[in-house]
Design a protein around this motif. Structure first.
Motif, mmCIF file in Angstrom:
data_model
loop_
_atom_site.group_PDB
_atom_site.id
_atom_site.type_symbol
_atom_site.label_atom_id
_atom_site.label_comp_id
_atom_site.label_asym_id
_atom_site.label_seq_id
_atom_site.Cartn_x
_atom_site.Cartn_y
_atom_site.Cartn_z
ATOM 1 N N LEU A 108 0.809 -1.220 0.000
ATOM 2 C CA LEU A 108 0.000 0.000 0.000
ATOM 3 C C LEU A 108 0.842 1.270 0.000
ATOM 4 C CD1 LEU A 108 -2.808 -1.016 2.524
ATOM 5 C CD2 LEU A 108 -2.916 -0.994 0.027
ATOM 6 N N ASN A 166 -2.623 4.979 4.461
ATOM 7 C CA ASN A 166 -3.202 3.687 4.832
ATOM 8 C C ASN A 166 -2.948 3.342 6.287
ATOM 9 O OD1 ASN A 166 -0.876 1.471 5.138
ATOM 10 N ND2 ASN A 166 -0.268 2.862 3.497
ATOM 11 N N ARG A 203 -12.471 8.116 4.272
ATOM 12 C CA ARG A 203 -11.810 6.870 4.699
ATOM 13 C C ARG A 203 -12.585 5.691 4.130
ATOM 14 N NH1 ARG A 203 -11.335 6.731 10.996
ATOM 15 N NH2 ARG A 203 -9.932 8.478 10.530
ATOM 16 N N GLU A 247 -8.132 7.802 2.781
ATOM 17 C CA GLU A 247 -7.275 6.926 3.569
ATOM 18 C C GLU A 247 -7.848 5.517 3.471
ATOM 19 O OE1 GLU A 247 -5.417 6.593 8.076
ATOM 20 O OE2 GLU A 247 -7.290 7.680 7.750
ATOM 21 N N VAL A 248 -7.000 4.558 3.182
ATOM 22 C CA VAL A 248 -7.424 3.171 3.025
ATOM 23 C C VAL A 248 -7.053 2.380 4.275
ATOM 24 C CG1 VAL A 248 -6.978 1.021 1.775
ATOM 25 C CG2 VAL A 248 -7.350 3.148 0.506
ATOM 26 N N GLU A 249 -8.034 1.658 4.795
ATOM 27 C CA GLU A 249 -7.786 0.707 5.881
ATOM 28 C C GLU A 249 -8.021 -0.699 5.335
ATOM 29 O OE1 GLU A 249 -9.679 3.470 9.463
ATOM 30 O OE2 GLU A 249 -10.876 1.964 8.425
#
Length: 421
Positions: free
Chosen positions: A48, A53, A233, A271-273
């Motif tokens: 990522l 992230n 997000r 934002e990537v989780e």
């Protein structure tokens, strides 16, 4: 990859021989490798790289505090699904701003615990849950950050008991209802919408289901933003599989998974989780057991082990495969024979493998179940009044028992017999 290799003909966990651990703690036991945990977490971070992230470890895969603390020290967040897991994460030193609370049945008490202790977000799964969270948050004078879990009706092509993204599954809200539910969230006090959540299942062995789900989430993101919601997000869940049966085709790599995420949602400025559990912990652990008896049956032979379905329930529950190997490496070319590999519990379901090809084994020999670091110890029980087995952590040549085997007195003395019985 993992760090359980034969050295001089003996299976080792990093720099420690398995027989050495067995001599100290007895069998059966779980042993985990810090090096493998570290490597697998870093694979996701590298995959990522270039987008904002947070990699959250799905604690339901392995909730031992030593494992949690090790990953947290690397920078991992935690995905929890109960108040107990939340408290375990906090006890292991994970800050609240790195804890995501998932699950369909959060109670008001669990909400209260997380709100007062600190939380990154709640992944809300229904309108009634959202109303309850609003009431709890406002009663505390706090604001609850939320994503709403959407069900994209995508077939994950995995075992039916671990698929979560089809319309008939209990998880999330139908994606078609999402705009109305987000409008409802915007009207509730004590609620702050921060993003969208999706998770379609576990042990996925191809990328296409992820693509289908993430494309739907991208479309929803654009629609919700147009309607005035601040979607900043995306929680994209976990579920990437591991190769339990090493002779089979390997599932996609984290690098391929990360490339897919960047391709589909990388231009959204979010934002990537992600919430991997199995792929971080699965191959980082093995279950070690001793042969109690070799029994000759009618047309088949049995290896009866001292491990049982209460120690590793996956084969009984899911029909799951685990590679089972002797701890002492067999000589090259040794003739193998088929065994049913079973435990001592009084259930026919207490069977780990049928007609598995193994080298000849004898009473007292050690065997190891590979890929047992996820959904092994966490799903164990004391059925048949069998003590929970030890968990051991290894780092280089360092060894620590991170959960001890309870005594029978400790187990029995938990019960209370009323004086009127």
């Amino acid at each position: 990859m993992d760090h359980f290799l034969y050295r001089g003909g003996i299976l080792c966990a990093e720099d420690v021989s398995i027989p050495e651990i067995a001599e100290t703690v007895g069998t059966p036991f779980y042993v985990y490798s810090c090096a493998t945990l570290t490597r697998h977490y870093q694979l996701f971070k590298e995959a990522l790289e270039g987008i904002d992230n947070l990699v959250c470890f799905a604690m339901k895969a392995n909730s031992n505090q030593a494992v949690i603390a090790h990953l947290a020290n690397l920078g991992a967040g935690m995905d929890v699904v109960s108040g107990g897991e939340y408290l375990r994460a906090k006890a292991a030193g994970v800050p609240g701003e790195r804890i995501v609370f998932s699950g369909v049945g959060k109670t008001r008490e669990e909400m209260r615990t997380a709100l007062t202790g600190g939380i990154r977000q709640f992944n809300v799964e229904s309108e009634p849950e959202m109303v309850a969270l609003s009431e709890v948050a406002t009663s505390l004078g706090l604001t609850a950050p939320i994503t709403i879990r959407v069900n994209p009706d995508v077939d994950a092509k995995t075992h039916e008991k671990i698929a979560t993204g089809k319309s008939e599954n209990k998880f999330g809200i139908p994606i078609a209802k999402a705009p109305a539910v987000y409008a409802m969230a915007a009207s509730l006090p004590g609620i702050e919408v921060v993003g969208i959540d999706v998770h379609i299942g576990s042990q996925l062995t191809e990328l296409e289901p992820f693509r289908l789900a993430y494309e739907k989430v991208k479309e929803l993101t654009l629609q919700l933003r147009a309607e005035g919601h601040d979607i900043r997000r995306l929680d994209l869940g976990g579920g990437l599989g591991i190769p339990y049966e090493r002779s089979n085709t390997a599932p996609p790599l984290p690098t391929e998974y990360g490339a897919l995420i960047k391709e589909v949602v990388g231009d959204l400025g979010v934002e990537v989780e992600i919430e991997p559990g199995r792929l971080i912990a699965g191959n980082a652990g093995i279950l070690v057991s001793s042969v109690v008896y070799v029994k000759e049956g009618e047309g088949r032979d049995f290896l009866i082990l001292d491990a049982a379905m209460n120690d590793l329930v996956r084969p009984a529950m899911y029909g799951a495969w685990h590679d089972i190997v002797p701890v002492v490496e067999p000589a090259p070319g040794v003739e193998q024979r088929p065994y049913d590999i079973v435990g001592p519990v009084c259930e026919s379901g207490d069977t780990f493998a049928k007609q598995r090809q193994m080298p000849p084994l004898s009473e007292g020999d050690l065997v190891a179940f590979r890929s047992a670091g996820a959904y092994g110890a966490v799903m164990s029980s004391e059925y048949n009044t069998r003590p929970l087995i030890p968990e051991v952590l290894v780092k280089d040549d360092h060894v620590a028992v991170i959960r001890a085997r309870p005594s029978f007195d400790e187990i029995i003395n938990r019960d209370t017999v009323p004086e009127w019985v």
